[in-house]
Design a protein around this motif. Structure first.
Motif, short mmCIF file in Angstrom:
data_model
loop_
_atom_site.label_atom_id
_atom_site.label_comp_id
_atom_site.label_asym_id
_atom_site.label_seq_id
_atom_site.Cartn_x
_atom_site.Cartn_y
_atom_site.Cartn_z
N THR A 184 0.86 -1.19 -0.10
CA THR A 184 -0.01 -0.01 -0.06
C THR A 184 0.93 1.22 0.01
OG1 THR A 184 -0.01 0.13 2.43
CG2 THR A 184 -1.76 -1.14 1.34
N GLY A 185 2.09 1.07 0.61
CA GLY A 185 2.95 2.44 0.77
C GLY A 185 2.46 3.32 2.02
N SER A 186 1.61 2.76 2.61
CA SER A 186 0.93 3.11 4.12
C SER A 186 0.89 2.02 4.97
CB SER A 186 -0.27 4.10 3.99
OG SER A 186 -1.16 3.33 3.21
N VAL A 187 0.42 2.27 6.15
CA VAL A 187 0.30 1.15 7.12
C VAL A 187 -0.81 0.12 6.74
CG1 VAL A 187 -0.02 0.67 9.46
CG2 VAL A 187 1.24 2.83 8.96
N SER A 188 -0.29 -1.01 6.22
CA SER A 188 -1.20 -2.25 5.85
C SER A 188 -1.69 -3.06 7.27
CB SER A 188 -0.41 -2.92 5.03
OG SER A 188 -0.12 -2.31 3.87
N LEU A 189 -0.98 -2.99 8.29
CA LEU A 189 -1.16 -3.87 9.28
C LEU A 189 -0.66 -3.10 10.47
CD1 LEU A 189 0.25 -7.61 8.38
CD2 LEU A 189 -2.04 -6.60 8.14
N CYS A 190 -1.62 -2.87 11.43
CA CYS A 190 -1.61 -2.14 12.61
C CYS A 190 -1.08 -3.33 13.88
CB CYS A 190 -2.83 -1.54 13.14
SG CYS A 190 -3.23 -0.10 11.95
N GLY A 191 -0.78 -2.76 14.91
CA GLY A 191 -0.44 -3.74 15.99
C GLY A 191 -1.48 -4.75 16.14
N GLU A 192 -2.90 -4.51 16.42
CA GLU A 192 -3.75 -5.42 16.52
C GLU A 192 -3.98 -6.12 15.61
OE1 GLU A 192 -5.58 -1.39 15.46
OE2 GLU A 192 -4.05 -2.11 16.58
N ASP A 193 -3.55 -6.13 14.37
CA ASP A 193 -3.92 -6.69 13.14
C ASP A 193 -3.13 -8.06 13.25
OD1 ASP A 193 -5.79 -5.09 11.96
OD2 ASP A 193 -4.10 -4.10 11.13
N PHE A 194 -1.91 -8.06 13.92
CA PHE A 194 -1.12 -9.43 13.86
C PHE A 194 -1.55 -10.43 14.51
CE2 PHE A 194 1.85 -5.76 13.04
CZ PHE A 194 2.38 -6.31 11.88
N SER A 195 -2.50 -10.18 15.68
CA SER A 195 -3.24 -11.37 16.10
C SER A 195 -4.17 -11.98 15.28
CB SER A 195 -3.75 -10.76 17.44
OG SER A 195 -4.75 -9.81 17.39
N ALA A 196 -5.00 -11.45 14.35
CA ALA A 196 -5.68 -12.09 13.53
C ALA A 196 -5.17 -13.06 12.41
CB ALA A 196 -6.58 -10.84 12.85
N LEU A 197 -3.71 -13.12 12.28
CA LEU A 197 -3.18 -13.82 11.29
C LEU A 197 -3.20 -15.43 11.68
CD1 LEU A 197 0.22 -11.86 10.97
CD2 LEU A 197 -1.41 -11.96 9.25
N ARG A 198 -3.46 -16.20 10.66
CA ARG A 198 -3.48 -17.50 11.01
C ARG A 198 -2.15 -18.20 11.42
NH1 ARG A 198 -4.87 -20.84 5.79
NH2 ARG A 198 -4.42 -22.65 7.17
#
Length: 373
Positions: free
Chosen positions: A251-265
């Protein structure tokens, strides 16, 4: 690069520089990826301007290229912090080019935070900026009122071959690192975040490798484009993350915020096409995650019941293998030289600009003469 190839490249840039050298060459500052072939381009910049400093992107510096560059021009350390504070940036530019007319050659919008101060208080004159990337283009375009002209090559048709080949190199490097871990692309569901030039190229290349691809983009137009090309389009990012075994951020900007990582499988791989500071909010990742290197350029993030892999510390994954796009990059670099020529004439109004069709045709014809062999 073989000696005869370097000779041909130098000859090409000599020809391009002759075409676009201004009557009164301005001073310049050059931010660039200092890759093995890059000194030839740096010399061309020095031929069409009074090059005051090269600022290599920190994660893409070839040691030999830097040594060669330092033999004929100044190399300074680049950081976002250098330009985040307008006073610090002003002091730096004054120390290198006080009282001169200056062109700023940018890769990623580094000069945006200090641009108003530079244009208002610099003892010389900021003629303008030449920006190379889509990320930087957006940063300048979103500036409330640009105080100087910005010539962008990010959306030039001469950049299309580079964008396609960068996408190809991203997929190559991602697959190579996964194979080093004993994994393969096939059978994984991939999520591509961002469906611009690079994201769409990555999605198509993954699809050609028989990988199931889902696309997420905040722009509804791009989502519609992705759907028309046969890709699954995610309605929301969190749902898409939970089903993806590979996430590529473009994206060239923030794709994943801190809380998004916990949603990764569990076991998902995460890779980006640009620097971690642009694409990933790693500082927002909970401290409960431990970080363990599991191989060259692969880090396992783990907490109780959850783990994922981050490639190249979140920086552009393709730079691990040189990020080579062949001679097509020289089309874009020639247009940057044309941008210097445009700004040196001093007749552009503040705002966003592009090279004209005549200059692009001239560049393409010269490039074909040297590299269509």
């Amino acid at each position: 690069m073989e000696q005869f190839e370097r000779a041909r490249l130098d000859s090409y840039f000599t020809r391009v520089a002759a075409e676009f050298t201004p009557a009164e060459p301005p001073a310049s500052f050059l931010i660039t990826h200092l890759l093995p072939e890059r000194p030839s381009f740096v010399r061309a910049v020095a031929a069409v301007s009074r090059l005051r400093a090269v600022l290599p992107k920190p994660k893409s510096i070839d040691a030999a290229a830097r040594r060669e560059t330092e033999r004929f021009t100044q190399c300074d350390e680049l950081s976002r912090e250098l330009f985040a504070d307008p006073e610090t940036c002003l002091d730096y530019v004054e120390s290198r080019a006080a009282g001169e007319s200056v062109v700023l050659l940018d890769v990623g919008g580094y000069f945006v935070p200090a641009l108003d101060t530079l244009c208002d208080r610099f003892t010389g004159r900021i003629l303008g900026v030449v920006e190379d990337t889509e990320n930087g283009h957006k940063r300048y375009a979103e500036h409330d009122k640009l105080p100087c002209p910005v010539v962008s090559v990010a959306r030039s048709p001469l950049k299309d071959p580079e964008d396609f080949l960068v996408g190809q190199s991203v997929v190559f490097s991602t697959e190579a690192l996964m194979r080093d871990q004993g994994d393969i692309l096939n059978g994984r569901h991939a999520l591509v975040i961002g469906f611009g030039k690079l994201g769409s190229s990555i999605a198509r290349l993954l699809h050609a490798k028989a990988v199931r691809v889902t696309v997420y983009d905040i722009d509804p137009v791009r989502r519609a484009q992705a759907l028309s090309q046969g890709f699954t389009v995610a309605r929301d990012r969190e749902t898409a993350l939970t089903g993806a075994g590979l996430v590529l951020c473009a994206t060239g900007s923030v794709s994943l915020c801190g809380e998004d990582f916990s949603a990764l499988r569990n076991g998902a791989y995460v890779a980006t096409v640009t620097s971690s500071e642009d694409e990933l909010d790693l500082d927002g990742l909970p401290d409960i995650y431990s970080r363990t290197p599991t191989g060259d350029h692969v880090t396992r993030y783990q907490t109780t019941g959850h783990y994922f892999y981050l490639l190249n510390d979140g920086n552009a994954v393709n730079f691990i293998h040189g990020a080579s796009v062949g001679p097509f990059i020289y089309l874009v670099q020639a247009e940057i030289l044309a941008g210097i020529h445009m700004l040196a004439q001093g007749n552009l109004d503040p705002g966003m600009h592009e090279a004209n069709a005549t200059d692009r045709a001239t560049i393409a014809a010269m490039w074909l003469n040297y590299f269509n062999r």
